[in-house]
Scaffold this active site. Structure first.
Site, PDB file in Angstrom:
ATOM      1  N   GLU A  30      40.212  36.294  39.337  1.00 44.14           N
ATOM      2  CA  GLU A  30      39.794  34.968  39.789  1.00 44.14           C
ATOM      3  C   GLU A  30      38.268  34.886  39.749  1.00 44.14           C
ATOM      4  O   GLU A  30      37.575  35.822  40.132  1.00 44.14           O
ATOM      5  CB  GLU A  30      40.293  34.727  41.213  1.00 44.14           C
ATOM      6  CG  GLU A  30      39.904  33.365  41.777  1.00 44.14           C
ATOM      7  CD  GLU A  30      40.347  33.150  43.210  1.00 44.14           C
ATOM      8  OE1 GLU A  30      40.529  31.995  43.602  1.00 44.14           O
ATOM      9  OE2 GLU A  30      40.519  34.148  43.945  1.00 44.14           O
ATOM     10  N   LYS A  79      44.402  25.861  40.754  1.00 39.93           N
ATOM     11  CA  LYS A  79      44.830  26.394  42.047  1.00 39.93           C
ATOM     12  C   LYS A  79      45.383  25.282  42.933  1.00 39.93           C
ATOM     13  O   LYS A  79      44.709  24.286  43.200  1.00 39.93           O
ATOM     14  CB  LYS A  79      43.635  27.073  42.717  1.00 39.93           C
ATOM     15  CG  LYS A  79      43.954  27.887  43.959  1.00 39.93           C
ATOM     16  CD  LYS A  79      42.701  28.647  44.399  1.00 39.93           C
ATOM     17  CE  LYS A  79      42.959  29.614  45.518  1.00 39.93           C
ATOM     18  NZ  LYS A  79      41.737  30.385  45.858  1.00 39.93           N
ATOM     19  N   CYS A  85      45.400  33.362  43.532  1.00 34.68           N
ATOM     20  CA  CYS A  85      45.003  33.873  44.839  1.00 34.68           C
ATOM     21  C   CYS A  85      45.838  33.322  45.999  1.00 34.68           C
ATOM     22  O   CYS A  85      46.971  33.756  46.198  1.00 34.68           O
ATOM     23  CB  CYS A  85      43.515  33.622  45.055  1.00 34.68           C
ATOM     24  SG  CYS A  85      42.782  34.683  46.347  1.00 34.68           S
TER      25      CYS A  85
END
Length: 275
Positions: free
Chosen positions: A43, A113, A154
């Site tokens: 990331e 995300k 994440c």
């Protein structure tokens, strides 16, 4: 092809975009020299993990220095590369976005995300991605020569509903480039990846930046691969490192036959579905 040689590039990220791209390229080339089929970056691999740096380092997809380099490496070396994530700019919005390139350098998929990292662990860490980033709304399942894969980033790994939907859409491997910190990482990183793998009887892969003690945000590192039985096949420590690990997708069928969790769901009583 059921066997895939994965390469997890746990690279040190600094406050210099060109240097980060060069470091990513060096790790990719090392992975290629070890015959990797599928290479994964962390990331925010071109950018320090900081809201002000997201703004400074943001790139538009169509003229991205970072993405052009990664696409070229994929094409010139006949390899899949999941470009962890970068700060993507579109008009007046910023996204935390991951890009998948195939062996021809073609962009197969992108994932913005979905769950932004807004936390406040008293006395330890406070971070609010939503101050500068916009959440994505799309589930990302990509067709590859190995089969379907799912992509999250994440904080997305903490939401089992997302993983289940990707698996129900056919994903055999779940990839989550991530950057857990020194508070949440020791507590939850390995547990979450083993859980998502075990819950869904798939491989689950997390790739993080190495710990840079000079940075404002300290990444936990510990890039990881968990198998469909919930076992850790490989895990790094906090230092810069390259993990090479071969996985066999036939293991998914074997585990699902031995322990038929997905068949035993009570879909007459409940279901997880996307809107």
């Amino acid at each position: 092809m059921t066997k895939i040689k994965l390469a997890l590039c746990q690279m040190n990220v600094i406050d210099n975009k060109e240097a980060n791209i060069e470091n990513a390229s060096l790790m990719i080339n090392e992975a290629i020299s070890k015959n990797a089929d599928f290479i994964v970056l962390p990331e925010m691999f071109n950018c320090p993990y900081s809201n002000d740096k997201f703004i400074e380092y943001a790139e538009e997809e169509q003229n991205s220095l970072t993405l052009n380099k990664i696409a070229s490496l994929a094409k010139n070396n006949n390899v899949y590369i999941l470009a962890g994530s970068i700060p993507e700019k579109e008009e007046d919005k910023l996204y935390n976005t991951s890009y998948l390139f195939d062996r021809s350098g073609k962009m197969l998929a992108k994932h913005r995300k979905m769950h932004l990292f807004d936390i406040d662990v008293k006395g330890k860490i406070t971070f609010k991605e939503s101050d500068v980033l916009t959440a994505g709304d799309d589930f990302t399942i990509a067709d590859t020569e190995f089969g379907k894969i799912g992509i999250g980033i994440c904080y997305d790994v903490r939401f089992p509903e997302l993983a289940r939907i990707m698996v129900e859409k056919g994903a055999l491997i779940l990839f989550y480039p991530g950057a857990f910190n020194m508070t949440t990482g020791p507590a939850h990183w390995e547990l979450l990846f083993r859980s998502r793998a075990l819950d869904n009887q798939v491989y689950c892969v997390g790739v993080a930046p190495a710990l840079n003690k000079d940075a404002s945000y300290h990444s936990f590192g510990h890039s990881i691969i968990a198998n469909p039985w919930g076992e850790v096949l490989a895990e790094a420590n906090e230092e810069e490192s390259l993990i090479i690990c071969e996985i066999d997708l036939d293991e998914i069928k074997k585990v699902r036959e031995e322990l038929p969790l997905l068949k035993n769901k009570r879909e007459d009583l409940y279901e997880v579905k996307r809107r």
